[in-house]
Design a protein around this motif. Structure first.
Motif, mmCIF file in Angstrom:
data_model
loop_
_atom_site.group_PDB
_atom_site.id
_atom_site.type_symbol
_atom_site.label_atom_id
_atom_site.label_comp_id
_atom_site.label_asym_id
_atom_site.label_seq_id
_atom_site.Cartn_x
_atom_site.Cartn_y
_atom_site.Cartn_z
ATOM 1 N N GLN A 1 27.380 -8.801 -13.220
ATOM 2 C CA GLN A 1 27.373 -7.400 -13.620
ATOM 3 C C GLN A 1 26.817 -7.257 -15.025
ATOM 4 O O GLN A 1 26.971 -8.128 -15.873
ATOM 5 C CB GLN A 1 28.797 -6.844 -13.582
ATOM 6 N N ALA B 1 27.563 2.519 -16.374
ATOM 7 C CA ALA B 1 28.803 2.102 -15.709
ATOM 8 C C ALA B 1 28.594 1.955 -14.207
ATOM 9 O O ALA B 1 29.087 1.010 -13.583
ATOM 10 C CB ALA B 1 29.919 3.093 -16.008
ATOM 11 N N GLN B 2 27.848 2.907 -13.638
ATOM 12 C CA GLN B 2 27.575 2.832 -12.203
ATOM 13 C C GLN B 2 26.716 1.617 -11.873
ATOM 14 O O GLN B 2 26.893 0.979 -10.835
ATOM 15 C CB GLN B 2 26.865 4.116 -11.747
ATOM 16 N N GLN C 1 28.928 -1.420 -11.728
ATOM 17 C CA GLN C 1 29.707 -1.433 -10.482
ATOM 18 C C GLN C 1 28.859 -1.836 -9.288
ATOM 19 O O GLN C 1 29.362 -2.415 -8.316
ATOM 20 C CB GLN C 1 30.329 -0.059 -10.245
#
Length: 312
Positions: free
Chosen positions: A3, A144-145, A148
């Protein structure tokens, strides 16, 4: 794939400002006070009444961000039940330059009425702070997306869901002579319906009024011609101590249905760049925003920055 890692990131009653309300208020909202209704999620076509003049007109849900000069609050407008973001600037931490920059940012962003740009609904002040009421991004930010999702997105998502609105917003800005100068995933917010909206105009400039001469932005997304500039100005809070108390009596005028102009000696453009006609040569222009969009596209598809090295 690993990530992506983040890069960085008591209200009192105000005294009424001298505000001239337009004859026509925002769609679907009456200017006079009405009883509070059950909270409802923000809709892009709605707006907070421009008559709001106090932080007490909002129910604070939570703080969602904080910087040296400001905090961002998730609030509900008690008159309409609309969810909004209120950016609260601390006057005791501001000087003349930062106060002028806030005025400049509000003026530029409020001039941009576009579905893919975060909208400003109101601006007001009290003795403690300056407050900017904006469209609330329930979906958070694209960075942030992206984390994820595993660090990258599918090609159709990038093309249709991100690039289409970003380029539409950028085209609208450039038609008005405005450069953003800080396009990156953190500054792309998502509505409740996950529509991408461009935000954060702290580094924006109107090239019709000023020549861009400052090396500003986020290095990963800066065009070569911007990086080569010798003038380096730090991102807010400008790296300056609060040596000068912020001027009192910032005047806010409501125009058309929304807001907005701060019109005192604080107005007149960004303190970072040279006024038009000053003889300063603009060594970069709107193409720098296009470069940033290209770097953004690469990052969203590949999962990492386009240019990366252990040393300079």
């Amino acid at each position: 794939m690993a990530q992506a890692q983040p890069r960085s990131m008591s209200p009192s009653r105000s005294e009424p400002l001298s505000v001239q309300l337009s004859a026509k208020s925002a769609p679907g909202i009456k200017a006079q006070r009405e009883p509070a209704t059950a909270p409802k999620r923000h809709a892009a076509q709605s707006s907070v009444p421009i008559a709001i003049l106090s932080i007490e007109d909002f129910e604070i849900i939570e703080q969602v961000g904080e910087g040296h000069l400001s905090a961002v609050l998730h609030c509900v407008d008690v008159r309409s039940g609309i969810h909004v973001a209120v950016k609260s600037y601390h006057k005791d931490r501001m000087n003349l330059i930062s106060s002028r920059q806030v005025a400049h940012e509000i003026e530029l962003q409020a001039s941009l009425q576009h579905s893919s740009i975060v909208q400003i609904y109101a601006a007001f002040e009290d003795k403690e702070g300056i407050y900017v009421v904006q469209e609330f991004a329930l979906g958070g930010d694209l960075y942030a997306q992206l984390a994820q999702a595993g660090g990258y997105l599918a090609e159709d998502q990038v093309a249709c869901e991100v690039m289409v609105p970003v380029l539409a917003a950028l085209g609208h800005m450039h038609d008005k002579g405005i450069m953003h100068r800080d396009i990156k995933p953190e500054n792309l917010l998502l509505s409740e319906e996950y529509e991408v909206k461009l935000a954060d105009f702290g580094l924006a400039i109107n090239t019709d009024a000023q020549a861009p001469i400052s090396r500003v932005g986020t290095l990963d997304y800066m065009a070569p011609e911007t990086v080569r500039m010798s003038t380096t100005i730090k991102r807010l809070p400008h790296g300056l101590p609060p040596q000068i108390e912020a001027p009192a009596g910032i005047q806010i005028r409501a125009t058309s249905a929304m807001i907005v102009r701060i019109s005192t000696s604080l107005a007149g453009g960004s303190p970072r760049d040279a006024p038009a006609g000053s003889g300063a040569k603009a060594n970069y222009g709107k193409a720098a925003d296009v470069w940033a969009v290209g770097i953004l596209t690469y990052e969203l598809l590949i999962g990492g920055p386009a240019f990366e090295a252990d040393t300079k």
